[in-house]
Design a protein around this motif. Structure first.
Motif, short mmCIF file in Angstrom:
data_model
loop_
_atom_site.label_atom_id
_atom_site.label_comp_id
_atom_site.label_asym_id
_atom_site.label_seq_id
_atom_site.Cartn_x
_atom_site.Cartn_y
_atom_site.Cartn_z
N GLU A 1 0.97 -1.08 -0.12
CA GLU A 1 0.43 0.01 0.27
C GLU A 1 0.69 1.52 -0.25
N LEU A 2 1.47 1.38 -1.14
CA LEU A 2 2.75 2.88 -0.88
C LEU A 2 2.13 3.96 -0.89
N ASP A 3 0.75 4.06 -1.05
CA ASP A 3 0.12 6.07 -1.56
C ASP A 3 0.32 6.01 -0.08
N ARG A 4 -0.51 5.01 0.99
CA ARG A 4 -0.80 5.27 2.74
C ARG A 4 0.64 5.32 3.05
N ALA A 5 1.40 4.94 3.03
CA ALA A 5 2.85 4.95 3.82
C ALA A 5 3.51 5.92 3.22
N GLU A 6 4.13 6.12 1.97
CA GLU A 6 4.54 7.82 1.82
C GLU A 6 3.82 8.36 2.82
N ARG A 7 2.10 8.62 2.97
CA ARG A 7 2.00 9.62 3.99
C ARG A 7 2.26 9.34 5.48
N GLU A 8 2.14 7.96 5.72
CA GLU A 8 2.66 7.89 6.92
C GLU A 8 3.85 7.93 7.32
N LEU A 9 4.95 7.76 5.80
CA LEU A 9 6.20 8.11 6.61
C LEU A 9 6.54 9.63 6.55
N ARG A 10 5.82 10.26 5.19
CA ARG A 10 6.65 12.05 5.58
C ARG A 10 6.04 12.53 6.79
N THR A 11 4.53 12.10 7.33
CA THR A 11 3.87 12.64 8.87
C THR A 11 5.19 11.83 9.91
N ALA A 12 5.97 11.41 9.18
CA ALA A 12 6.84 10.65 10.36
C ALA A 12 8.26 11.72 10.72
N ARG A 13 8.79 11.86 9.29
CA ARG A 13 9.40 12.10 8.92
C ARG A 13 9.47 13.95 8.97
N THR A 14 8.20 14.90 9.38
CA THR A 14 7.51 15.86 9.65
C THR A 14 8.13 16.52 11.28
#
Length: 448
Positions: A295-308
């Motif tokens: 689930e790459l789209d959701r994964a990117e959102r979660e990782l960007r949230t963590a990174r921010t």
């Protein structure tokens, strides 16, 4: 006897307090003692008896402890409160402000001989150093705390051992991290001092290095024991951390839905407790789980949230580690240039002794990007760099995977003999995950 308890120091303190109150030696002595006795005490020629200390403290309007040691009334209680406030600041992710508070407590505790407050202050400074990526400083703080607690029961030392192990893990010293944690677990069990919180802390901490070393069966066992300990643990933060770590073992077993459910429990607890730093790492792990499940789209959102969140907290080392996971998702979504730019930037900040496993992961991904773009020579350079980093860490699973990638590349470019040698090396790392680098596993705790 500490410096504060020396007769000369007590005498100086007694004289200063008397003068501050405008009393003569005779007035201070009252009916209980003589002016000559007070003069003798102030000169530091003898140490006052406990009865004399209590009598003189009452006449001076201070506590016995303040006269005997120089500690202001309620100092220890106040410093314990400051430690709690420093922990709360650290939980929000502001490790720089928290470090300042812990250092202030440490300085005052040292100045007033409050030995019992030194270990938690050093532990706090160690946690701040971990968050900021200062791994050597973190190790020093945790080692100091453990040394100060050397005569305490094993449960009291568990947090210091866990801190040391995490610092070594982040530095790429996986085997030593496992050794520290396994030894501590065995000591806890052997001491016959069942402490669910201490055991949960250690079993949760050992899951990460087990997974990185390819010892998946042992990681699953640690997760099973942690789950069994959770119902009797008293600290919800430990329970949340356990759910976050257990998710790694579940995803390795292909149980993505259960891994996501475990992370949802952790996230709920972190939000309830307002633990910003841990919540960021929970988003990080959810991104990893979603990526593994495709689930790459959701994964990117979660990782960007963590990174921010981590970048806002200036947790640089953890931010760079998230960048590796994010770059993998970007590459898989076809955004190779964006992934490569992210990876090249983080390699300047990761390497041997500082995020070696993730630095190797960055080189691996850059190798894959290069292969996809037809640059076989560049890909080989990145794979070799990754292997060099991982050989120092003992990350068996990652080593085996890299040997497969490099072997395939060598075979496709006509170097069959070299490819076979690399494949054999990979098989050696993969033959028995964990057993070639680890001794017997820790004993099971006396579960209720």
């Amino acid at each position: 006897m500490t410096e504060q308890d020396e007769p000369v120091v007590i005498g100086q303190r007694l004289q200063q307090l008397r003068r501050d109150r405008g009393l003569t030696q005779r007035a201070l002595a009252g009916d209980g003692y003589t002016a000559a006795y007070v003069s003798t005490l102030e000169a530091g020629r003898v140490r006052p008896s406990e009865a004399a200390l209590r009598y003189l403290a009452e006449r001076l309007g201070v506590t016995h402890d303040e006269l005997a040691t120089g500690r202001p009334a309620h100092l220890a209680t106040g410093l314990r409160l400051e430690l709690t406030e420093a922990q709360a600041v650290l939980a929000t992710g502001d490790h720089a402000a928290a470090a300042g508070r812990f250092a202030a407590v440490l300085a005052r505790a040292q100045a007033h001989g409050l030995a019992e407050l030194l270990p938690p202050a050093h532990l706090g400074l160690g946690e701040c150093a971990l968050e900021s990526g200062e791994l050597e400083q973190a190790q020093e703080q945790f080692e100091t705390a453990e040394r100060l607690l050397a005569d305490e029961p094993p449960p009291r030392r568990a947090a210091a051992v866990r801190g040391r192990a995490v610092a070594h893990l982040l530095a790429g010293e996986l085997r030593y991290a496992c050794y520290l944690l396994e030894t501590a677990i065995d000591q806890l069990n052997a001491a016959g001092l069942p402490d669910p919180d201490a055991l949960l802390l250690l079993h949760t901490a050992v899951i990460g290095p087990y997974m990185d070393m390819g010892a998946h069966a042992r990681a699953a066992q640690a997760a099973e024991l942690a789950l069994a300990l959770a119902p009797v643990a008293t600290d919800p933060v430990l329970v949340a951390g356990m759910h976050r770590s257990v998710a790694r073992t579940l995803i390795a077993e292909g149980r993505a839905a259960e891994a996501d459910a475990s992370l949802a429990k952790a996230q709920e607890l972190y939000q309830r407790l307002r633990l910003g730093s841990d919540l960021a790492k929970c988003h990080w792990m959810r991104g990893y789980v979603l990526a593994q499940d495709g689930e790459l789209d959701r994964a990117e959102r979660e990782l960007r949230t963590a990174r921010t969140m981590l970048a806002a907290q200036r947790a640089e080392l953890f931010t760079r580690q998230v960048d590796v996971e994010l770059a993998d998702v970007l590459r898989r979504r076809g955004r190779r240039a964006e992934a490569a730019e992210l990876l090249h930037a983080l390699l300047d900040r990761l390497g041997p002794g500082r995020g070696a496993v993730h630095a190797a992961g960055a080189h691996r991904l850059l190798g894959l990007v290069a292969e996809e773009e037809g640059a076989a020579e560049t890909a080989e350079e990145h794979y070799v760099s990754a292997l060099s980093l991982l050989e120092r860490t003992g990350a068996a699973g990652d080593l085996a995977d890299l040997c497969r990638l490099l072997g395939d590349l060598l075979r496709r470019t006509g170097r069959t003999e070299q490819a076979l040698d690399v494949y054999r090396t990979g098989l050696g790392h993969r033959a028995a995950p964990g057993t070639t680098t680890l001794g017997p596993g820790p004993n099971r705790p006396p579960l209720p």
